[in-house]
Design a protein around this motif. Structure first.
Motif, short mmCIF file in Angstrom:
data_model
loop_
_atom_site.label_atom_id
_atom_site.label_comp_id
_atom_site.label_asym_id
_atom_site.label_seq_id
_atom_site.Cartn_x
_atom_site.Cartn_y
_atom_site.Cartn_z
N MET A 1 0.85 -1.21 0.00
CA MET A 1 0.00 0.00 0.00
C MET A 1 0.88 1.25 0.00
O MET A 1 1.85 1.32 0.75
N ASN A 2 0.54 2.20 -0.82
CA ASN A 2 1.18 3.51 -0.74
C ASN A 2 0.54 4.23 0.42
O ASN A 2 -0.65 4.52 0.39
N GLU A 3 1.29 4.53 1.43
CA GLU A 3 0.70 5.10 2.64
C GLU A 3 0.68 6.62 2.60
O GLU A 3 1.34 7.25 1.80
N GLN A 6 -1.28 10.52 -1.00
CA GLN A 6 -1.27 9.79 -2.26
C GLN A 6 -0.35 10.50 -3.24
O GLN A 6 -0.63 11.60 -3.66
N LYS A 9 -1.43 8.54 -9.07
CA LYS A 9 -2.76 8.78 -9.61
C LYS A 9 -3.54 7.47 -9.56
O LYS A 9 -2.96 6.39 -9.67
N ASN A 10 -4.83 7.59 -9.43
CA ASN A 10 -5.68 6.41 -9.30
C ASN A 10 -6.83 6.50 -10.29
O ASN A 10 -7.21 7.59 -10.69
N PRO A 11 -7.42 5.35 -10.64
CA PRO A 11 -8.63 5.38 -11.47
C PRO A 11 -9.75 6.15 -10.75
O PRO A 11 -9.77 6.20 -9.52
N ILE A 12 -10.64 6.74 -11.51
CA ILE A 12 -11.76 7.49 -10.96
C ILE A 12 -13.00 6.58 -10.93
O ILE A 12 -13.33 5.96 -11.95
N GLU A 48 -17.01 12.27 -3.72
CA GLU A 48 -16.35 12.10 -2.43
C GLU A 48 -17.39 12.25 -1.34
O GLU A 48 -18.24 13.15 -1.40
#
Lengths: 154, 154
Positions: A1-3, A6, A9-12, A48
């Protein structure tokens, strides 16, 4: 896990909902690009602070005026190329029209230009936006298998 | 759907995987906060350009050294309060250890400080990080029901 913060970039996340009544599935005609004028499941972005289940119910209401209840998750589709706007993943629910909306005709709203009921027997010839044709084919299989699905599932 | 450029903030997607062997479930002890030293499922953030299924397999490999295959989606958990870092949603898979890893003991790596096998019969007394206790209870039910789950599902 990237702690922590962030850096990546992540999927939306989005949601889509499959609603069947008798032998037909409820689709909407898209008002805008991408896939303008194509048929898709009612759905949209998750905000969100909102759960995926609340987003699914809200999007169906906005686009079709119907109140629904969610029954199951068909799958999670996250192929990076499924949406030309960027990496957009979708949690796909199977829902049913609520009692109170049961005798009402859906009315197109928000980003939906029109409502379209498609007979499940006729979907092979239909063209849908995004990867919704694949999702609809998985749904047909799901009705027998009750498995769950994802973009690369064989 | 909010079209075009995303003006809104969205939940950040993660994945977690439940791996059962005999009567036990594979958990890892977290090396860092939040929930430092708590047991959780192996998992982590989904990167842009990566499918949720690839992220699930990658995170299990990084944290436990095991190769797995995915069998089903248990559910999608997106309660905004499930992670103290912000609104982080998780697609939870059920997987099994691949043939080639079958006789190997898992080794903790990356953000996992240690491996922990917990007997499914003992989980009522265990304390897990995030909402993973709820997810594990849903998994116990899933083994009978083969339904799918989400944060607010009754």
């Amino acid at each position: 896990m990237n702690e922590g913060k962030q850096q990546h970039k992540n999927p939306i996340p989005t949601v889509d909902t499959i609603i069947q009544k008798d032998s037909q599935v409820l689709l909407v005609i898209r008002k805008k690009d991408p896939f303008k004028e194509k048929m898709v499941f009612p759905g949209g972005f998750v905000n969100e602070g909102e759960t995926v289940e609340d987003a699914a119910i809200r999007e169906v209401k906005e686009e079709t005026s119907l109140d629904i209840e969610l029954e199951n998750i068909l799958g999670v589709y996250s192929d990076p190329s499924r949406d030309p706007r960027g990496h957009i993943m979708s949690t796909v629910f199977v829902g049913r029209i609520s009692e109170r909306s049961n005798n009402r005709e859906p009315m197109a709203g928000d980003d939906a230009a029109a409502i379209k009921w498609i007979d499940l027997g006729d979907i092979e010839e239909e063209s849908l936006g995004f990867d919704h044709k694949k999702i609809l084919m998985d749904y047909k299989e799901w009705k027998q298998s009750k498995q769950t699905y994802w973009s690369s599932k064989k």
